[in-house]
Design an enzyme around this catalytic site. Structure first.
Site, short mmCIF file in Angstrom:
data_model
loop_
_atom_site.label_atom_id
_atom_site.label_comp_id
_atom_site.label_asym_id
_atom_site.label_seq_id
_atom_site.Cartn_x
_atom_site.Cartn_y
_atom_site.Cartn_z
N THR A 58 -19.04 9.50 30.50
CA THR A 58 -18.67 10.92 30.67
C THR A 58 -17.31 10.97 31.38
O THR A 58 -16.29 10.86 30.71
CB THR A 58 -19.75 11.71 31.43
OG1 THR A 58 -20.02 11.09 32.68
CG2 THR A 58 -21.03 11.80 30.61
N LYS A 69 -23.07 3.42 32.99
CA LYS A 69 -22.08 4.50 33.10
C LYS A 69 -22.32 5.21 34.43
O LYS A 69 -23.44 5.24 34.94
CB LYS A 69 -22.15 5.48 31.93
CG LYS A 69 -23.40 6.32 31.82
CD LYS A 69 -23.53 7.55 32.67
CE LYS A 69 -22.35 8.49 32.50
NZ LYS A 69 -22.59 9.72 33.38
N THR A 104 -30.33 4.85 39.42
CA THR A 104 -29.00 5.43 39.44
C THR A 104 -28.44 5.64 38.06
O THR A 104 -28.65 4.83 37.19
CB THR A 104 -28.01 4.50 40.14
OG1 THR A 104 -26.76 5.17 40.17
CG2 THR A 104 -27.82 3.22 39.40
N GLU A 131 -15.04 8.83 40.97
CA GLU A 131 -14.05 9.86 40.65
C GLU A 131 -12.92 9.89 41.68
O GLU A 131 -13.17 10.12 42.86
CB GLU A 131 -14.74 11.21 40.53
CG GLU A 131 -15.58 11.30 39.26
CD GLU A 131 -16.41 12.56 39.13
OE1 GLU A 131 -16.82 12.86 38.00
OE2 GLU A 131 -16.65 13.22 40.15
N ASN A 150 -13.18 17.69 39.83
CA ASN A 150 -14.39 18.49 40.03
C ASN A 150 -14.15 19.97 40.28
O ASN A 150 -15.10 20.76 40.24
CB ASN A 150 -15.22 17.89 41.16
CG ASN A 150 -15.86 16.60 40.72
OD1 ASN A 150 -16.60 16.59 39.73
ND2 ASN A 150 -15.54 15.51 41.39
N SER A 168 -15.85 21.00 34.63
CA SER A 168 -15.43 19.66 34.19
C SER A 168 -16.65 18.89 33.74
O SER A 168 -17.77 19.22 34.08
CB SER A 168 -14.73 18.94 35.32
OG SER A 168 -15.61 18.72 36.40
#
Lengths: 408, 408
Positions: free
Chosen positions: B162, B188, B199, B280, B403, B408
């Site tokens: 993603t 991922k 997770t 991120e 974010n 997003s």
């Protein structure tokens, strides 16, 4: 540094006109502890017999001034009292040097003001882990003592600021038995705000008369629903201190009086909200109300999980009604929740109910609410009667600018 | 959107050459669930008799695919098995529509592949709260089934991304009783990373033979010290899924074999670290080791308090060896600590000991360590034998860019 930051867009227009409190005098001065060209030390002297209550951080790494204050609260009330606060250096994680600085300051304040050393309370706020150059403060004490005045509260509120972009003050007056009782206080705080027991630096004064034990219990109870319900960044300070000083000058014993309690609660909530409005980088003041929880504790756990979620806070910064992230935060909080009983509102707009988006929901309505300065998120869990309200701000680039700068 | 993000500066040079696992075939395709111009669905089909173990999020708002998988793990192993994953839509907080989508997909996969529906596992990752357009996936199933190949693992790893900026793979081989056992997997994950139990999406395959109950217990134990010890942003996903599939094709029963356990642990830790490296906005890979705690649980509480502190994470982003914020995080964590017994190192540099800065500390040494891509913070509490290591990344402007963008 505070001087370089623009004033928060959520700041009040100006510092309020605080009434004087009989028996309380203030002075502020520039000791050059860390900041240049501004006041960084404030002294308050309180009339003999003033009852002093205090609530402090529960951090396991709390600062030397906090430890000293905690040892003094609840002692003999008969003498005068004093509070000395410096900004720029927190005197935290400074080992035996920290305790020595506190002893030097409280001893010197006692010498200059005549207040017993056991009634001299201090606080330090600023950088952690550097020795406090307390000689610079001692050198200013005589001037501070000479300058003490009942109307100097705003300069005192300004002297204790660090990354704050505006000074925070609040007051209330109540009539009790035909006489007026006045409460006024001020606070500092902007980052490292997730109070646990007390918060930041907050000083509240009143001319009410009351037993110290009553004030102490009242202060603790009201803290739970005011300062302990705000968060800027989930990080709890080593220096959080909240003190309430009752001089008794009004001659009104307020012990157990509901109007006094309500007025004090109003002052505390006002100051707590101002801290959130000055949250580092804040552009939105966010109220998160949780109802229908199994109990009040669960409600607060959910509310704080939402308030501290970086994904929720960045969505608010982006004016995105991203209710999926609210669902995520409820799911991770650890408190009881049933996905299929949840309802979520942004402002007055029903976003989701019974485990899915509401059939009447139009995203443009919620987006319009998000564009305001004040964002309200309401969650009903559909499980019981527990409720809690907490307050926070958004997470923006300015927070990172302020905190990623070298040793801000 | 993933396509717009630059590849993390912490990414490996390239996707590793993963060995094929006998009994496992993959296919990937573009169903257009949300993303255009890229694969967004992957199918894995596993040989009859494959033992399937799984660990999933403990979120109270977990997704429909997670609920379905949890109901199927531990069932009859005799048939073939399949895993279907889509990206772009999490099928979370979608009420009865979510369960209907899972039923439609698992039924159709069963029809196309001949795998019993009770052995078809699914996962969905992406936006929360929007209905999954599962017809788009069903329309691709025949082509996916035709394309199944043992060497298609990289395209499968790419299809489930993603906001990931690179696909994550890892493998190990061990010799047991003169035969080779192979383990390979992919993952991922980039944001909403604070696993609790499992997770993100992680799929690990091996040709080992073992009882499902053994694999399930092993997977749970190893998760505690790998995926459950990473955090990007303290936010726990509604969709976390970790599955381990053992085809038995090697003919080697690995039950209770230490070399197999070590190899599996290595693969899991490698994948977990790659998720942090793709956190991120990450520019630093941060290892936080806590020793000398009263017990292992306290050590992890302290380590996670440091890893999740926005003030610590922004200081790391700013390359500031701001150890005072490490002290703050320890103080707020709630686990036992004694300020005057603490020692803190940044890399090999002793920063603080016995409640204060070390006399030999020179800030320029610590600052040099902070300028590297890999930051190590070590805290010894001086209380007992408890220890824990966790991994995280810094908090940068790019996290907010990713974010705070509208949905997003």
């Amino acid at each position: 540094m505070a001087a370089d930051l623009p004033v928060s867009p959520l700041a009040p227009d100006r510092f309020p006109d605080l009434p004087e409190i009989a028996g309380v005098r203030f002075a502020a001065g520039a000791a050059g502890v860390r900041y240049a060209g501004r006041d960084d030390v404030m002294l308050a002297v309180l009339a003999p017999g003033t009852a002093v209550a205090g609530v402090f951080t529960r951090s396991a790494t709390r600062s030397a001034p906090v430890l000293d204050c905690q040892s003094k609260i609840g002692g003999d009330n008969s003498g005068a009292a004093a509070i000395l606060v410096n900004s720029g250096n927190a005197n935290a994680f400074t080992g035996r040097h920290g305790l020595a600085s506190v002893a030097a300051i409280t001893g010197a304040v006692s010498d200059v003001t005549g207040v017993p050393q056991a009634r001299v309370f201090t606080a330090s706020t600023g950088v952690i882990g550097e020795p406090l150059p307390h000689d610079r403060i001692l050198a200013r004490l005589a001037d501070l003592n000479d300058a003490l005045a009942a109307d100097a509260v705003e300069s005192a509120a300004r002297a204790i600021m660090t990354t704050d972009t505006f000074p925070k003050g609040a007051s209330q007056q109540v009539e009790i038995g035909g006489k007026t009782v006045t409460i006024a206080g001020f606070a500092k705080g902007s980052g490292m705000i997730a109070p646990d027991m007390a918060t930041m630096l907050v000083y509240i004064f009143t001319d009410a008369a009351a037993e110290q034990t009553y004030l102490q219990r009242l202060l603790g109870n009201l803290t739970k629903r005011s300062f302990n319900c705000i968060t800027v960044d989930s990080d709890t300070s080593t220096s959080d201190s909240l003190m309430l000083c009752a001089t008794g000058a009004s001659g009104v014993d307020v012990t157990g009086h509901a109007d006094f309690e309500q007025a004090l609660r109003t002052v505390m909530l006002d100051l707590a909200h101002q801290v959130v409005r000055d949250g580092e980088g804040a552009t939105k003041f966010v109220t998160i109300a949780v109802t229908g929880a199994a109990n009040d504790g669960d409600a607060k756990t959910h509310a704080m999980a939402i308030a501290n979620s970086p994904l929720v806070k960045t969505a608010i910064a982006g004016e995105d009604p991203n209710w999926g992230r609210v669902v995520m935060a409820i799911g991770k909080s650890g408190a009881a929740a049933d996905r299929d009983l949840l309802s979520i509102r942004f402002g007055d707009i029903l976003v989701a109910e019974q485990g899915w988006v509401s059939p009447d929901y139009r995203e443009e309505d919620a987006a319009a609410h998000m564009r305001g300065d004040e964002v309200q998120i309401t969650v009903d869990l559909g499980l019981g009667d527990g409720s809690a309200t907490v307050w926070t701000c958004d997470l923006t680039h300015a927070y990172i600018d302020i905190n990623a700068d070298y040793r801000s």
